[in-house]
Design an enzyme around this catalytic site. Structure first.
Site, PDB file in Angstrom:
ATOM      1  N   GLY A   7       0.817  -1.216   0.000  1.00  0.00           N
ATOM      2  CA  GLY A   7       0.000   0.000   0.000  1.00  0.00           C
ATOM      3  C   GLY A   7       0.848   1.264   0.000  1.00  0.00           C
ATOM      4  CG  ASP A  31      -0.533   0.450  -3.951  1.00  0.00           C
ATOM      5  OD1 ASP A  31      -0.353   1.078  -2.895  1.00  0.00           O
ATOM      6  OD2 ASP A  31      -1.621   0.479  -4.586  1.00  0.00           O
ATOM      7  CE  LYS A  32      -7.535  -5.049  -5.769  1.00  0.00           C
ATOM      8  NZ  LYS A  32      -8.438  -5.566  -4.706  1.00  0.00           N
ATOM      9  CG  LEU A  33      -1.076   1.150  -8.682  1.00  0.00           C
ATOM     10  CD1 LEU A  33      -0.442   1.256 -10.076  1.00  0.00           C
ATOM     11  CD2 LEU A  33      -0.661   2.356  -7.832  1.00  0.00           C
ATOM     12  CB  THR A 116      -7.644   3.212  12.010  1.00  0.00           C
ATOM     13  OG1 THR A 116      -8.546   4.242  12.391  1.00  0.00           O
ATOM     14  CG2 THR A 116      -8.468   1.939  11.819  1.00  0.00           C
ATOM     15  CG  ASP A 117      -8.450   7.066  15.706  1.00  0.00           C
ATOM     16  OD1 ASP A 117      -8.897   6.685  14.603  1.00  0.00           O
ATOM     17  OD2 ASP A 117      -8.409   8.268  16.044  1.00  0.00           O
ATOM     18  CD  GLU A 118     -12.175   5.868  11.507  1.00  0.00           C
ATOM     19  OE1 GLU A 118     -13.211   5.340  11.097  1.00  0.00           O
ATOM     20  OE2 GLU A 118     -11.570   6.752  10.877  1.00  0.00           O
ATOM     21  CE1 TYR A 140     -10.238   1.959   7.116  1.00  0.00           C
ATOM     22  CE2 TYR A 140     -11.020   3.327   8.926  1.00  0.00           C
ATOM     23  CZ  TYR A 140      -9.981   2.841   8.149  1.00  0.00           C
ATOM     24  OH  TYR A 140      -8.683   3.227   8.408  1.00  0.00           O
ATOM     25  CE  LYS A 144      -6.813  -0.653   8.954  1.00  0.00           C
ATOM     26  NZ  LYS A 144      -5.643  -0.920   8.066  1.00  0.00           N
ATOM     27  CG  ASN A 169      -9.447  11.336  11.662  1.00  0.00           C
ATOM     28  OD1 ASN A 169      -9.834  10.678  12.633  1.00  0.00           O
ATOM     29  ND2 ASN A 169     -10.160  11.471  10.553  1.00  0.00           N
ATOM     30  N   PRO A 195     -19.467  20.501   2.150  1.00  0.00           N
ATOM     31  CG  PRO A 195     -19.327  18.393   1.112  1.00  0.00           C
ATOM     32  CD  PRO A 195     -18.687  19.743   1.144  1.00  0.00           C
ATOM     33  CB  VAL A 196     -20.557  20.600   7.445  1.00  0.00           C
ATOM     34  CG1 VAL A 196     -20.475  20.239   8.925  1.00  0.00           C
ATOM     35  CG2 VAL A 196     -19.391  21.499   7.038  1.00  0.00           C
ATOM     36  CE1 TYR A 197     -21.051  13.881   4.583  1.00  0.00           C
ATOM     37  CE2 TYR A 197     -19.560  12.585   5.919  1.00  0.00           C
ATOM     38  CZ  TYR A 197     -20.064  12.918   4.684  1.00  0.00           C
ATOM     39  OH  TYR A 197     -19.596  12.291   3.568  1.00  0.00           O
TER      40      TYR A 197
END
Ligand code: NAD
Ligand code: TYD
Length: 327
Positions: A7, A31-33, A116-118, A140, A144, A169, A195-197
């Site tokens: 990656g 990498d798979k691109l 990731t922290d997620e 996601y 992970k 992030n 665009p804000v969620y």
């Protein structure tokens, strides 16, 4: 050393390749691109490039030959895409990590899984540590987390010399403009709506990609096998605060802000404690107050990098995701 970076044509992987080349390594990139992987990110760097997927055992066998360590960045990385089409996330994170771990096991080399922290989910107050329970909330982060658990299983069962490094992030040059910061910078530079969620008050813990790359480097060189290391940035901001600063830096005003339908299952706040990786000697170099203006300048100065993205398939993605047109 000779190092395999999976990656490495992506945003953070290419920053990490720069760190290891500067340290004198010989680097192979597998990498798979995908839409997010770009040879441009490795332009002018002396590396060996293998075009292939981590879930393809033949490509992995070709790439790993002669390497002394493997660092895995390869992933599908956008939460919104994981909500719309989760299948590639399962393939790359589950099957791909499995194929890599098998190759690493037979080669007997050191391994770092970039995570990731997620995987910890959302936190209202305080910060996650490495012993916080995993509570992922999107396709996601769930896939992970699954990959992290597979790595832990290989360490425990086969004694694999592997560490996991979880980042907060990231922002900085060469980030694909589906993510908050480059999307808002490019829209602001073009006078397009931002665009804000939801209410814009979700909080993210920002780390510059060069700092995360250096944290992964620290874990590769000094981490104890079987351990997890968190690398969080020094700043936490509400999304609206990030967007407002981008408007100021690009000479635009708040009339460009558009509140749009919130993301499904949107995590409210992420925050990571980095004491453990700091104890290995790492610390972040970039504060958001300096890193954000430098990032805006990079996008302003590097139209050659983003123009082919913004005029290509990305337009359809954007219009379908937001129901808004790009100018
Ligand atoms: P990115 O989307 O910019 O790049 C991902 C790279 O992986 C691309 O080059 C892509 O072509 C490649 N890839 C995807 N699937 C592949 C496969 N099956 N086989 C081989 N290559 C494949 O992502 P990024 O932001 O640079 O993230 C890199 C890693 O860091 C990921 O593992 C991500 O989960 C993790 N991470 C990212 C962030 C962030 O804020 N961006 C934060 C913490 C952790
Ligand atoms: P993102 O960059 O997608 O990263 P992540 O979801 O992995 O944290 O989004 C960062 C924050 O910005 C998140 O709270 C969602 C929000 N966001 C918006 O408000 N608008 C957008 O167009 C995007 C892409 C994100």
């Amino acid at each position: 050393m000779k190092l395999l970076v999976c990656g490495g044509a992506g945003f953070i992987g290419s920053a990490f390749v720069r760190v290891r080349l500067a340290a004198g390594d010989e680097v192979v990139v597998l990498d798979k691109l995908t839409y997010a992987g770009r040879r441009e990110n490795l332009q002018d760097l002396e590396i060996e490039f293998v075009h292939g997927a981590i879930e393809d055992p033949d490509a992995v066998a070709r790439a790993i030959a002669g390497c002394e360590a493997v660092v895995n960045f390869a992933a599908e990385t956008h939460v919104d895409r994981s909500i719309a089409e989760p299948d590639a996330f399962v393939r790359t994170h589950a099957q791909g990590t499995y194929v890599l771990l098998e190759a690493v096991r037979s080669a007997g080399v050191r391994y770092v899984q970039v995570s990731t922290d997620e995987v910890y989910g959302s936190i209202e107050e305080g910060s996650f540590t490495e012993s916080s329970p995993l509570a992922p909330s999107s396709p996601y982060s769930a896939t992970k987390a699954g990959a992290d658990l597979l790595v832990a299983g290989y360490v425990h069962t086969y004694g694999l010399e592997a560490c996991i490094c979880r980042g907060s992030n990231n922002y900085g040059p060469r980030q694909y403009p589906e993510k908050l910061i480059p999307l808002m910078i490019l829209n602001a530079l073009h006078g397009d709506p931002l665009p804000v969620y939801g209410d814009g008050k979700n909080v993210r813990n920002w780390i510059h990609a060069e700092d995360f790359a250096r944290a992964i480097d620290t874990v590769l060189l000094k981490g104890t096998p079987g351990e997890v290391y968190n690398a969080g940035g020094p700043d936490e901001l509400e999304n609206l605060d990030v967007v407002t600063r981008i408007l100021e830096l690009t000479g635009q005003d708040e009339s460009l802000i558009r509140y749009v339908t919130d993301r499904k299952g949107h995590d409210r706040r992420y925050s990571l404690s980095s004491d453990k990786v700091r104890s290995l000697g790492w610390e972040p170099n970039w504060l958001f107050a300096e890193g954000l203006p430098a990032t805006v300048d990079w996008y302003r100065d590097n139209e050659w990098w983003w123009e082919p993205i913004r005029s290509g398939e990305y337009r359809q993605y954007y219009e379908q995701q937001y129901g808004l047109k790009l100018g």
